[in-house]
Design an enzyme around this catalytic site. Structure first.
Site, PDB file in Angstrom:
ATOM      1  N   GLU A 122      -5.084   4.109  -2.149  1.00 31.05           N
ATOM      2  CA  GLU A 122      -6.142   4.571  -1.226  1.00 31.05           C
ATOM      3  C   GLU A 122      -6.755   5.897  -1.688  1.00 31.05           C
ATOM      4  O   GLU A 122      -6.859   6.841  -0.893  1.00 31.05           O
ATOM      5  CB  GLU A 122      -5.592   4.687   0.199  1.00 31.05           C
ATOM      6  N   GLU A 170      -2.556  -4.350   1.335  1.00 32.69           N
ATOM      7  CA  GLU A 170      -2.064  -3.906   2.648  1.00 32.69           C
ATOM      8  C   GLU A 170      -2.911  -4.585   3.707  1.00 32.69           C
ATOM      9  O   GLU A 170      -4.145  -4.423   3.707  1.00 32.69           O
ATOM     10  CB  GLU A 170      -2.179  -2.385   2.816  1.00 32.69           C
TER      11      GLU A 170
HETATM   12  O1  AHR Z   1       1.151   1.110   5.525  1.00 26.24           O
HETATM   13  C1  AHR Z   1       1.034   2.371   6.106  1.00 26.24           C
HETATM   14  C2  AHR Z   1       0.019   3.246   5.400  1.00 26.24           C
HETATM   15  O2  AHR Z   1      -1.263   2.707   5.585  1.00 26.24           O
HETATM   16  C3  AHR Z   1       0.164   3.339   3.895  1.00 26.24           C
HETATM   17  O3  AHR Z   1       1.045   4.344   3.521  1.00 26.24           O
HETATM   18  C4  AHR Z   1      -1.227   3.682   3.462  1.00 26.24           C
HETATM   19  O4  AHR Z   1      -1.508   3.196   2.178  1.00 26.24           O
HETATM   20  C5  AHR Z   1      -2.108   3.080   4.524  1.00 26.24           C
HETATM   21  O5  AHR Z   1      -3.064   3.963   4.987  1.00 26.24           O
END
Ligand code: AHR
Length: 502
Positions: A172, A291
């Site tokens: 990110e 994610e």
């Molecule tokens: O999954 C939780 C968090 O969400 C992770 O650390 C990050 O990559 C995202 O913002």
């Protein structure tokens, strides 16, 4: 309400990459400590890994587990987690304002992956670190021996290289919250330089560049174009993330959000194609949706908690409790990955244990499955093969998040090896059952194997350690398969798996 679907044996979108059923584990909250690892627990093995958790994980048949973060990776020194435990330092984790004692590092995590029958997908720190740390970790993990890092791995007890194939170049990096946050130009440059050096070590590595954290980022979708202009020919995937919320308590809008995600994928594919033309490349790039999940039940309370607390060690954090409504969203999201299997090759539910997770543990106690465990399980078990290009005729509705949302979200996966078709179908309608008819062109001898449904009259119904079976898949009767067509009634707000032998 009626829906007509046509599947044709010869019309397929492509093969579903099994890696879309992957997951994510971060050094965050109780994901690692008291999640997968709890020495002294009654089910712990010689490495301290919880056997009850391993059993539940193994059933999911997860191809990859992304590790060690997340935001955590952007201030992580992987070298802190190797060698004798007594000499490993305790550090501050600035991402979540906690302490990390490094009891688990890459060697232990690799052992857990072997026990769980899965592979590591490794992220490198491009926040506080760069080339040196990434290349050292790569050599430690993947070089056979005779060099500083590979010999150190051997001395630490692991003779054979791990052969990690998929590597994330940071996490990110478009997010201002990220330690070492960068502009698209800065990030594209470092991703290209680190990636080139890694591919110099092994051209077969698969590298993932950070795309936009979500489609509301101010820099989206220019971020993708600018980053890829720097690193198109070096990397193999663009990473996307999406977390879904229902703060407004508007179920129909919540259920529309997977459609928004599908449009996000479509736009990023457009950005990839644009850069491919611009840099005159022959290579294709794909998407790693590494994610995704529902995340809002505890999110605001958690933020208040961790932004002020005093550096605890593995505190409970992001421990969402999922309900039946979330099952419908998770089912629609997985369907979107199947439908876009031409471009989405990896997807990781975030996360796997305790932290926004389908699997929960009590410290020193029981492990249990949340509601969202079940759509993931059914898709991972039965959603492997060729995704069929379906014709779908069904009414739609408009929601604040998206217009033209189909009441039926359906995909079909044909597994030629087992001679089966799996139809995953979600009825988004709040009150009406859906009369589904599926014509199976080219599958004249189809018979029903199962119609499994996940439904609960209360959208807020949850599973818990004391009542782990409140929301479960169960068998549905009344579905007919004859002369190459399926007739089924899909209950209002229900998730359905209809499996056929063909
Ligand atoms: O999954 C939780 C968090 O969400 C992770 O650390 C990050 O990559 C995202 O913002």
């Amino acid at each position: 309400m009626k829906a007509r679907v046509v599947a044709h044996r010869d019309f397929s979108i492509g093969a579903v990459d099994p890696r879309v059923y992957s997951a994510f584990l971060e050094h965050l909250g109780r994901a690692i400590y008291t999640g997968i690892y709890e020495p002294g627990h009654s089910t712990a093995d010689g490495d301290g890994f919880r056997g009850d958790v391993l059993d539940i994980v193994k059933k999911l048949n997860i191809p990859l587990v992304r590790y060690p973060g997340g935001n955590f990776v952007s201030n992580y020194n992987w070298e802190d987690g190797i060698g004798p435990r007594e000499s490993r330092p305790t550090r501050l984790d600035l991402a979540w304002r906690t302490r990390e004692n490094n009891e688990i590092g890459v060697d232990e995590f690799a052992r857990w992956c072997e026990a769980a029958d899965t592979e590591m997908m490794m992220a490198v720190n491009l926040g506080t670190r760069g080339h040196d740390a990434a290349l050292g970790l790569l050599e430690y993990c993947n070089h056979p021996g005779g060099t500083y890092w590979s010999d150190l791995r051997k001395r630490n007890g692991r003779a054979e290289p791990y052969g990690v194939r998929v590597w994330c170049l940071g996490n990110e990096m478009d997010g201002p919250w990220q330690i070492g946050h960068k502009t698209a130009h800065e990030y594209g440059r470092i991703a290209n330089e680190v990636g080139r050096a890694m591919k110099g070590f092994d051209a077969k590595l698969e590298l993932v560049a950070c795309g936009s954290t979500h489609n509301n980022m101010k820099t989206y979708p220019a971020w993708e174009a600018e980053v890829l202009e720097q690193c198109y020919d070096t990397v193999d995937y663009v990473s996307l993330h999406s977390y879904f919320e229902n703060y407004e308590a508007d179920t129909q809008n919540f259920l529309a959000k997977s459609v928004v995600m599908e449009r996000y994928i479509h736009t990023v594919v457009g950005a990839i194609d644009y850069v491919k033309a611009k840099v005159r490349s022959k290579k294709d790039l794909y998407i790693s949706f590494d994610e995704w999940n529902v995340w809002y039940h505890q999110r605001r309370q958690d933020h208040d908690k961790f932004s002020t607390w005093d550096w605890p060690l593995a505190p409970p954090l992001l421990e969402e409790i999922y309900n039946f409504e979330d099952v419908l969203v998770v089912g629609c999201v997985i369907n979107a990955f199947i439908r876009r299997c031409d471009k989405v090759k990896i997807a990781c539910i975030a996360q796997l244990v305790n932290v926004i997770a389908p699997i929960m543990t009590e410290t020193g106690g029981r492990a249990w499955c949340q509601t969202i465990y079940y759509p993931l399980l059914l898709a991972s078990l039965h959603g492997r093969g060729e995704a069929l290009h379906l014709f779908v005729d069904v009414p739609t509705y408009d929601a604040p998040a998206a217009d033209d949302v189909p009441y039926l979200d359906v995909v079909g996966v044909h597994d030629a090896q087992t001679g089966t078709i799996a139809l995953f179908a979600i009825n988004r309608h709040p009150t009406e059952a859906l009369d589904l008819s599926v014509e199976l062109a080219g599958f004249p001898k189809a018979t029903l194997v199962e119609h499994t449904i996940i439904h609960h009259p209360d959208l807020q119904a949850i599973n818990s350690a004391d009542a782990p079976n409140t929301v479960l898949p169960r068998s549905q009767t009344g579905t007919l398969v004859e002369e190459g067509s399926v007739r089924a009634k899909l209950v209002a707000h229900s998730y359905n798996l209809i499996r056929l032998s063909v």
